[in-house]
Write a protein that holds these residues in place. Sequence first.
Motif, PDB file in Angstrom:
ATOM      1  N   LYS A   1       0.816  -1.230   0.000  1.00  0.00           N
ATOM      2  CA  LYS A   1       0.000   0.000   0.000  1.00  0.00           C
ATOM      3  C   LYS A   1       0.837   1.261   0.000  1.00  0.00           C
ATOM      4  CE  LYS A   1      -3.671  -1.842   2.859  1.00  0.00           C
ATOM      5  NZ  LYS A   1      -3.227  -2.136   4.220  1.00  0.00           N
TER       6      LYS A   1
ATOM      7  N   ALA B   1      -2.039   4.646  -7.947  1.00  0.00           N
ATOM      8  CA  ALA B   1      -1.579   3.474  -8.710  1.00  0.00           C
ATOM      9  C   ALA B   1      -0.100   3.285  -8.431  1.00  0.00           C
ATOM     10  CB  ALA B   1      -1.810   3.667 -10.201  1.00  0.00           C
TER      11      ALA B   1
ATOM     12  N   VAL C   1       1.209  -3.954 -12.291  1.00  0.00           N
ATOM     13  CA  VAL C   1       0.453  -3.187 -11.291  1.00  0.00           C
ATOM     14  C   VAL C   1       0.509  -3.912  -9.952  1.00  0.00           C
ATOM     15  CG1 VAL C   1      -1.834  -2.274 -10.681  1.00  0.00           C
ATOM     16  CG2 VAL C   1      -1.109  -2.318 -13.073  1.00  0.00           C
TER      17      VAL C   1
ATOM     18  N   GLN D   1      -1.408  -4.557  -6.578  1.00  0.00           N
ATOM     19  CA  GLN D   1      -2.747  -4.338  -6.022  1.00  0.00           C
ATOM     20  C   GLN D   1      -2.957  -5.103  -4.739  1.00  0.00           C
ATOM     21  OE1 GLN D   1      -4.733  -6.603  -9.612  1.00  0.00           O
ATOM     22  NE2 GLN D   1      -4.947  -4.464  -9.881  1.00  0.00           N
TER      23      GLN D   1
END
Length: 429
Positions: A119, A420, A427, A429
């Motif tokens: 995060k 992002a 990516v 996530q």
Amino acid sequence: MGYRDFVLKGDIAYSIAKDALCTSENSFLVCSDGKSAGVFSQVPAQYRQLPLIDYTGKLIIPGLIDLHLHAPQFSFRALGMDLELLDWLKVRAFPEEAKYQDTAYALRAYTALVEDLKKGPNTRCCIFATVHVPATLLLMDLLEASGLVSLVGKVNMDRNSPDGLRETDAAASIGATREWLDRYAEKKDKKNTNCGPILTPRFIPSCTDDLMRGLSKLQKQYRLPLQSHLSENQREIAWVRELCPESSCYGDAYTRFDLFGAEVPTIMAHCVWTEGEEMELLRRRGVYVAHCPQSNSNLASGMAPIRRYLDAGIAVGLGSDIAGGAHTSIFRTMTEAIQISKLRRFTGACDETPLTMEEVFYLGTLGGGSFFGQVGSFAAGYEFDALVMDDTSFAPPFALTLGDRLERAMYLSDDRHIIAKYVRGGVIQ
Ligand code: GUN
Ligand code: FE
């Protein structure tokens, strides 16, 4: 065209030198096969068919690099912050690290760390685990799956540590390290390896000469990089002097075993009290300094002379040193690096100019990133690690330059402002 081929549009900033930013508003950053193809004011013809992700008005910067943290210490961060280094190790760090013998405990604790790292703004880290092989392999599995890039070390310690954490002797420590490396090699997914090993003698007080000799042999056999601690705290340095009377300085205690840069890509955390011969060793042998200003304040270690290192051409990056530092974000470390560099003048170092915003941004991106190769910039050919930040919630009622916005993001942003995050074009996530 693969999933690692696309174009981002937004306000782009990255370091091009120790003290210089490249800023391009309303521009296009091309990712081609997981690497940057550069920043452009218009999308070049050969990339026009790529998917365009429109982040107009958002800040796009390289991912941040944490050159030094202790994974098992994440669980007790922000506790014992009124202690000095050696007492804190004894009272807080060692008892907690002993718990990682229990892999179920390690799974819970390491899962929380990896979720936090995903995060946050950091995209790559150099990590100390513990002496325990199963827990270290488990941490490596979690990090591999996270998409973040990391180097992880099974820690070596065969003296001056409590029962339950101290390895029986040098042979046991080397045997466990071999087992760790061999088991890692068996499970490695060769196509996409995000997490690799790094040799990790904890620091001189916890490693016998026999252990250091064994690690030197392993290093030559496996060609591994190495991380450790150096000249962090005055009591620690006095202890090293007692333990190694034949060494001319703390750095020499590593150099004698050929475990200090040159052919061995090396990170030494802290280097708060390094000067003279030790500084020359850092420079000549290309050792990276992981500057950890928050930890150095919390554990009453001191204020590292980073301006002098930069002037001498020594490689420097930033470290959170969880849990000497309580916060994982390298944005925060950047601001603390400026603060400490300004406080140095009160130690009498009046000739040192404080670090600038551009310099600490460099340290936290390209400075530390270069340990991983072409990392920490958007120049063409660099690995595509990027953060997209929404800074509109703290936009003032007057116009800011892109450099000003970056400075404010350093001081004011938190994980909620990251919209992002990409590592090697994938990516997170
Ligand atoms: N020196 C040896 N071990 C440690 C540790 O865990 N943290 C810090 N800050 N310094 C150390
Ligand atoms: Fe540390």
